[in-house]
Design a protein around this motif. Structure first.
Motif, short mmCIF file in Angstrom:
data_model
loop_
_atom_site.label_atom_id
_atom_site.label_comp_id
_atom_site.label_asym_id
_atom_site.label_seq_id
_atom_site.Cartn_x
_atom_site.Cartn_y
_atom_site.Cartn_z
N ASP A 48 0.85 -1.18 0.00
CA ASP A 48 0.00 0.00 0.00
C ASP A 48 0.89 1.24 0.00
OD1 ASP A 48 -1.76 2.07 0.49
OD2 ASP A 48 -2.58 1.21 2.32
N PRO A 49 0.84 2.06 -1.05
CA PRO A 49 1.69 3.25 -1.10
C PRO A 49 1.28 4.32 -0.09
CG PRO A 49 0.19 3.23 -2.96
CD PRO A 49 0.01 1.91 -2.24
N ASP A 50 0.11 4.17 0.53
CA ASP A 50 -0.36 5.12 1.53
C ASP A 50 -0.23 4.57 2.94
OD1 ASP A 50 -1.10 7.14 -0.33
OD2 ASP A 50 -2.90 5.99 -0.80
N SER A 51 0.83 3.80 3.17
CA SER A 51 1.09 3.31 4.52
C SER A 51 2.60 3.37 4.79
CB SER A 51 0.59 1.88 4.71
OG SER A 51 1.40 0.96 4.03
N ILE A 52 2.90 3.42 6.06
CA ILE A 52 4.28 3.29 6.51
C ILE A 52 4.34 1.99 7.29
CG2 ILE A 52 6.07 4.23 8.02
CD1 ILE A 52 4.87 7.01 7.52
N ASP A 53 5.14 1.05 6.80
CA ASP A 53 5.21 -0.29 7.39
C ASP A 53 6.55 -0.50 8.08
OD1 ASP A 53 2.83 -0.43 6.05
OD2 ASP A 53 3.52 -1.82 4.53
N ILE A 54 6.49 -0.87 9.35
CA ILE A 54 7.68 -1.11 10.15
C ILE A 54 7.53 -2.46 10.83
CG2 ILE A 54 9.17 -0.27 12.01
CD1 ILE A 54 7.85 2.51 11.59
N GLY A 55 8.55 -3.29 10.72
CA GLY A 55 8.57 -4.57 11.42
C GLY A 55 9.36 -4.44 12.71
N PHE A 56 8.97 -5.21 13.70
CA PHE A 56 9.72 -5.28 14.95
C PHE A 56 9.90 -6.76 15.27
CE2 PHE A 56 7.73 -1.13 15.16
CZ PHE A 56 8.78 -0.33 15.57
N HIS A 57 11.13 -7.12 15.62
CA HIS A 57 11.44 -8.52 15.90
C HIS A 57 11.85 -8.64 17.37
CE1 HIS A 57 11.15 -9.23 11.64
NE2 HIS A 57 11.95 -8.20 11.46
N LEU A 58 11.30 -9.64 18.01
CA LEU A 58 11.59 -9.91 19.41
C LEU A 58 12.66 -10.99 19.51
CD1 LEU A 58 7.84 -10.04 20.42
CD2 LEU A 58 9.40 -8.13 20.74
N PRO A 59 13.43 -10.97 20.57
CA PRO A 59 14.46 -12.01 20.73
C PRO A 59 13.83 -13.35 21.12
CG PRO A 59 14.48 -10.54 22.61
CD PRO A 59 13.45 -10.00 21.65
N GLY A 60 13.49 -14.15 20.13
CA GLY A 60 12.83 -15.43 20.39
C GLY A 60 11.33 -15.25 20.50
N TRP A 61 10.64 -16.34 20.73
CA TRP A 61 9.18 -16.30 20.87
C TRP A 61 8.85 -15.71 22.24
CZ3 TRP A 61 5.69 -18.61 24.27
CH2 TRP A 61 4.35 -18.53 23.88
N SER A 62 7.87 -14.85 22.29
CA SER A 62 7.50 -14.17 23.53
C SER A 62 6.12 -14.63 24.01
CB SER A 62 7.48 -12.66 23.31
OG SER A 62 6.92 -12.01 24.42
N GLY A 114 -7.85 -13.03 16.47
CA GLY A 114 -6.87 -14.04 16.09
C GLY A 114 -6.97 -15.25 16.99
N GLU A 115 -6.13 -16.23 16.69
CA GLU A 115 -6.20 -17.48 17.45
C GLU A 115 -5.64 -17.34 18.86
OE1 GLU A 115 -2.64 -20.35 16.24
OE2 GLU A 115 -3.76 -19.66 14.50
N VAL A 116 -4.75 -16.38 19.08
CA VAL A 116 -4.22 -16.08 20.41
C VAL A 116 -4.14 -14.57 20.54
CG1 VAL A 116 -2.88 -18.21 20.63
CG2 VAL A 116 -1.82 -16.20 19.61
N GLN A 117 -3.89 -14.11 21.77
CA GLN A 117 -3.73 -12.68 22.00
C GLN A 117 -2.56 -12.45 22.94
OE1 GLN A 117 -7.25 -10.79 23.44
NE2 GLN A 117 -8.49 -11.42 21.70
N PRO A 118 -1.95 -11.27 22.83
CA PRO A 118 -0.93 -10.93 23.83
C PRO A 118 -1.57 -10.85 25.21
CG PRO A 118 -0.88 -9.39 21.96
CD PRO A 118 -2.11 -10.24 21.82
N ASN A 119 -0.75 -10.81 26.25
CA ASN A 119 -1.32 -10.70 27.59
C ASN A 119 -1.89 -9.29 27.81
OD1 ASN A 119 0.73 -8.94 28.51
ND2 ASN A 119 1.92 -10.59 29.43
N ALA A 120 -2.65 -9.12 28.88
CA ALA A 120 -3.39 -7.87 29.13
C ALA A 120 -2.47 -6.65 29.21
CB ALA A 120 -4.21 -8.00 30.40
N GLN A 121 -1.34 -6.78 29.86
CA GLN A 121 -0.41 -5.65 29.98
C GLN A 121 0.13 -5.26 28.61
OE1 GLN A 121 3.11 -6.37 32.32
NE2 GLN A 121 3.92 -4.31 31.96
#
Length: 138
Positions: A48-62, A114-121
């Motif tokens: 999409d030319p009208d978006s700014i896309d940034i990836g973030f990678h975590l050290p391992g599965w969180s 989604g099939e899972v969600q991050p924790n509440a915090q």
């Protein structure tokens, strides 16, 4: 569109850097990727030319994220009256090695799906980050 490609002037470059810093202020272990999309013809058709896309990678599965990589897509709108690009929505998506695990869209009700969600915090921190991005762009 990859954030690195959207950094076409000092104002937008500064805002992209600020978005990275806002994310890292909430999640200091994350590593930013300003080019999350491959540069091939198939991918180029989907970008999409009208978006700014940034990836973030975590050290391992969180466990708190329920993912390993996060894609942040800032949807933009060119305001013809004020001649400014404004943020009209954010998509934040969590991935692991099997694909998409969860998604948050600020366009409607700010609910995680989604099939899972991050924790509440983590959910609260992600929503806070999204509000900060809106303030930055608008």
């Amino acid at each position: 569109m990859n954030a690195a490609e959207q950094a076409t002037n000092i104002e937008l470059t500064s805002k992209i850097a600020a978005v990275v810093n806002l994310f890292k202020s909430q999640f200091p272990d994350a590593r930013a990727d300003l080019k999350p999309w491959k540069n091939d013809p198939d991918t180029r058709e989907l970008v999409d030319p009208d978006s700014i896309d940034i990836g973030f990678h975590l050290p391992g599965w969180s466990r708190r994220w329920q993912s390993r990589s996060i894609l942040v897509q800032i949807r933009l709108y060119q305001d013809p009256i004020e001649n400014l690009r404004r943020a009209i929505g954010l998509e934040v998506v969590g991935f692991n090695h099997t694909g998409e695990k969860w998604r948050l869209s600020t366009v409607q009700d700010w609910q995680f799906v989604g099939e899972v969600q991050p924790n509440a915090q983590t959910i609260d921190q992600i929503k806070f980050f999204c509000r900060q991005v809106f303030e930055l762009f608008n």
